[in-house]
Design an enzyme around this catalytic site. Structure first.
Site, PDB file in Angstrom:
ATOM      1  N   LYS A 113       0.811  -1.225   0.000  1.00 23.17           N
ATOM      2  CA  LYS A 113       0.000   0.000   0.000  1.00 23.17           C
ATOM      3  C   LYS A 113       0.837   1.265   0.000  1.00 23.17           C
ATOM      4  CE  LYS A 113      -4.440  -1.615   1.555  1.00 23.17           C
ATOM      5  NZ  LYS A 113      -5.632  -1.373   2.357  1.00 23.17           N
ATOM      6  N   LYS A 194      -4.351  -9.233  -5.737  1.00 23.11           N
ATOM      7  CA  LYS A 194      -5.635  -9.667  -5.162  1.00 23.11           C
ATOM      8  C   LYS A 194      -6.741  -8.693  -5.557  1.00 23.11           C
ATOM      9  CE  LYS A 194      -6.223  -7.415  -0.772  1.00 23.11           C
ATOM     10  NZ  LYS A 194      -7.270  -7.287   0.149  1.00 23.11           N
ATOM     11  N   LYS A 197     -11.085  -3.685  -3.234  1.00 27.66           N
ATOM     12  CA  LYS A 197     -12.082  -2.622  -3.394  1.00 27.66           C
ATOM     13  C   LYS A 197     -11.430  -1.255  -3.521  1.00 27.66           C
ATOM     14  CE  LYS A 197     -13.597  -3.250   1.281  1.00 27.66           C
ATOM     15  NZ  LYS A 197     -12.443  -3.043   2.155  1.00 27.66           N
TER      16      LYS A 197
HETATM   17  P1  ATP Z   1      -8.558  -3.262   0.265  1.00 29.96           P
HETATM   18  O1  ATP Z   1      -8.629  -4.319  -0.779  1.00 29.96           O
HETATM   19  O2  ATP Z   1      -9.433  -2.096   0.035  1.00 29.96           O
HETATM   20  O3  ATP Z   1      -7.187  -2.917   0.669  1.00 29.96           O
HETATM   21  P2  ATP Z   1      -9.571  -5.319   1.839  1.00 29.96           P
HETATM   22  O4  ATP Z   1     -10.786  -5.646   1.061  1.00 29.96           O
HETATM   23  O5  ATP Z   1      -8.404  -6.209   1.808  1.00 29.96           O
HETATM   24  O6  ATP Z   1      -9.170  -3.851   1.542  1.00 29.96           O
HETATM   25  P3  ATP Z   1     -11.125  -5.476   4.209  1.00 29.96           P
HETATM   26  O7  ATP Z   1     -12.348  -4.868   3.707  1.00 29.96           O
HETATM   27  O8  ATP Z   1     -10.830  -5.131   5.619  1.00 29.96           O
HETATM   28  O9  ATP Z   1      -9.876  -5.092   3.370  1.00 29.96           O
HETATM   29  O10 ATP Z   1     -11.164  -7.039   4.052  1.00 29.96           O
HETATM   30  C1  ATP Z   1     -12.181  -7.738   4.666  1.00 29.96           C
HETATM   31  C2  ATP Z   1     -11.909  -9.199   4.558  1.00 29.96           C
HETATM   32  O11 ATP Z   1     -11.945  -9.635   3.212  1.00 29.96           O
HETATM   33  C3  ATP Z   1     -10.545  -9.613   5.113  1.00 29.96           C
HETATM   34  O12 ATP Z   1     -10.728 -10.755   5.905  1.00 29.96           O
HETATM   35  C4  ATP Z   1      -9.741  -9.931   3.892  1.00 29.96           C
HETATM   36  O13 ATP Z   1      -8.771 -10.920   4.134  1.00 29.96           O
HETATM   37  C5  ATP Z   1     -10.810 -10.457   2.936  1.00 29.96           C
HETATM   38  N1  ATP Z   1     -10.424 -10.227   1.543  1.00 29.96           N
HETATM   39  C6  ATP Z   1     -10.131  -9.045   0.986  1.00 29.96           C
HETATM   40  N2  ATP Z   1      -9.825  -9.196  -0.315  1.00 29.96           N
HETATM   41  C7  ATP Z   1      -9.915 -10.530  -0.576  1.00 29.96           C
HETATM   42  C8  ATP Z   1      -9.705 -11.310  -1.752  1.00 29.96           C
HETATM   43  N3  ATP Z   1      -9.346 -10.762  -2.874  1.00 29.96           N
HETATM   44  N4  ATP Z   1      -9.913 -12.658  -1.652  1.00 29.96           N
HETATM   45  C9  ATP Z   1     -10.291 -13.225  -0.490  1.00 29.96           C
HETATM   46  N5  ATP Z   1     -10.496 -12.539   0.645  1.00 29.96           N
HETATM   47  C10 ATP Z   1     -10.320 -11.204   0.619  1.00 29.96           C
END
Ligand code: ATP
Ligand code: LTN
Length: 329
Positions: A113, A194, A197
């Site tokens: 990040k 990955k 969002k």
């Molecule tokens: P960002 O992608 O905006 O940095 P994030 O989606 O990783 O944020 P959170 O919204 O806090 O952050 O994630 C919520 C949950 O979703 C966490 O448990 C994270 O591990 C899971 N998660 C996020 N992205 C993925 C993905 N691509 N595949 C599987 N699990 C995910």
């Protein structure tokens, strides 16, 4: 027998994606029937990167409503906002003082990040100590998360051991609960990243609230190789393998079954089938989401969640402060 405690959270830093749903949220729903569950919207974590106040408020309510739409039942699980329970920030600070610079420097999420950015907030660096506080405040046994959070969980466990060693047995050592299929859903435009969002390219992810036609379009445009064989081969066919993982997670069919279904048909029918499966999963959830936002029940549910969570948090924080030598008045 007392139920094991589960805690997890999602950041209101954009539109939750299908990756968030498959990797984490649907496991929240599963666990609520058998465990003592706490699910929060981690709005203090979201500001580790700049957030517009209006957008933060909307996204926070949206994540909370999505929890309910996905099937989390507030009579089974406690749903609350991280910022509404002041103990998170307080224990976060106490644990920050126990965290070593070297530990935080090794965190891959921080590296990803902050990469290429001219100025990076200190909060993005110290964020894993706050996540540890989130978990330890409730003495959680299990933490359902996607694969990307493994390293943060390891740090949480290390901090719990360190605190217990220094100040006496206080924290439980939590375990991760990471799904076998779908723990790491990749971007539709780049299978080495990955699905996220906070990616500025909306075509890279499927948002849980994307309209059916948007979902169809995004999947039809998802990058694939120039071959035509629908085969799970993450090394040589990472894009198709990612789509197969999504298909499998969404339909609960095995990858082999899906490969057999599309044998000799090429990517077109496979992508169409996947799009319809994703639409069938998300459309009813989107209708429920709309009803929840219109009902005005959210405030009440989050206030009730805050009451329950605060009680637990205060208890832990009192014990922590007393053990550390704070004068309790
Ligand atoms: P960002 O992608 O905006 O940095 P994030 O989606 O990783 O944020 P959170 O919204 O806090 O952050 O994630 C919520 C949950 O979703 C966490 O448990 C994270 O591990 C899971 N998660 C996020 N992205 C993925 C993905 N691509 N595949 C599987 N699990 C995910
Ligand atoms: N760091 C996580 C979000 C998060 C979390 C938590 C997850 C903050 N606090 C406590 C589980 C438990 C992320 O970025 N996905």
């Amino acid at each position: 027998m007392t139920k094991l405690r589960v805690l997890s959270g999602m950041q209101p830093s954009g539109q939750p994606t299908l990756g968030n749903y498959i990797g984490a949220m649907r496991n929240y729903v599963k666990l609520q029937h058998t465990h003592d569950c706490y699910f929060m919207v981690v709005d203090l974590h979201a500001i580790t990167v700049p957030q517009d106040p209006g957008a933060l408020k909307e996204q926070t309510e949206s994540v909370a409503a999505l929890y309910l739409a996905a099937g989390i039942d507030p009579s089974q699980a406690t749903i609350f906002l991280q910022s509404s329970v002041s103990g998170h920030a307080e224990l976060g600070w106490l644990l920050t003082t126990l965290t070593y610079m070297g530990e935080l420097e090794r965190m891959t999420q921080f590296k990803d990040k902050s990469e290429g950015k001219e100025s990076v907030g200190v909060g993005l660096f110290t964020y894993p100590s706050l996540m540890a506080a989130d978990i330890l405040l409730y003495n959680a046994d299990l933490v359902p998360v996607g694969d990307d959070q493994k390293q943060h969980l390891e740090l949480t466990r290390d901090l719990a051991h360190r605190f217990n060693g220094r100040f006496g047995d206080t924290f439980k050592i939590p375990q991760g609960y990471i799904p076998e299929v779908g723990a790491r859903i990749m971007s539709l435009d780049d299978a080495s990243k990955k699905m996220s969002k906070s990616n500025p390219n909306a075509g890279s992810y499927i948002a849980m609230l994307d309209a059916p036609d948007v979902i169809r379009k995004k999947i039809s445009r998802a990058v694939t190789d120039s071959g035509r064989e629908v085969k799970f081969d993450p090394v040589n066919k990472p894009e198709v393998s990612n789509l197969l993982s999504i298909y499998s997670a969404v339909t609960d069919q095995s990858v082999e079954e899906i490969e057999a279904m599309y044998a000799g048909q090429g990517y077109g029918p496979f992508k169409k089938g996947l799009a319809e499966a994703v639409v069938a999963l998300l459309e009813p959830l989107q209708q429920k989401y709309k009803d929840i936002r219109e009902s005005g029940d959210l405030q009440r549910i989050l206030r009730e969640g805050r009451e329950k969570a605060s009680e637990q948090a205060e208890r832990t924080l009192g014990e922590v402060k007393s053990k550390m030598g704070y004068v309790i008045l």
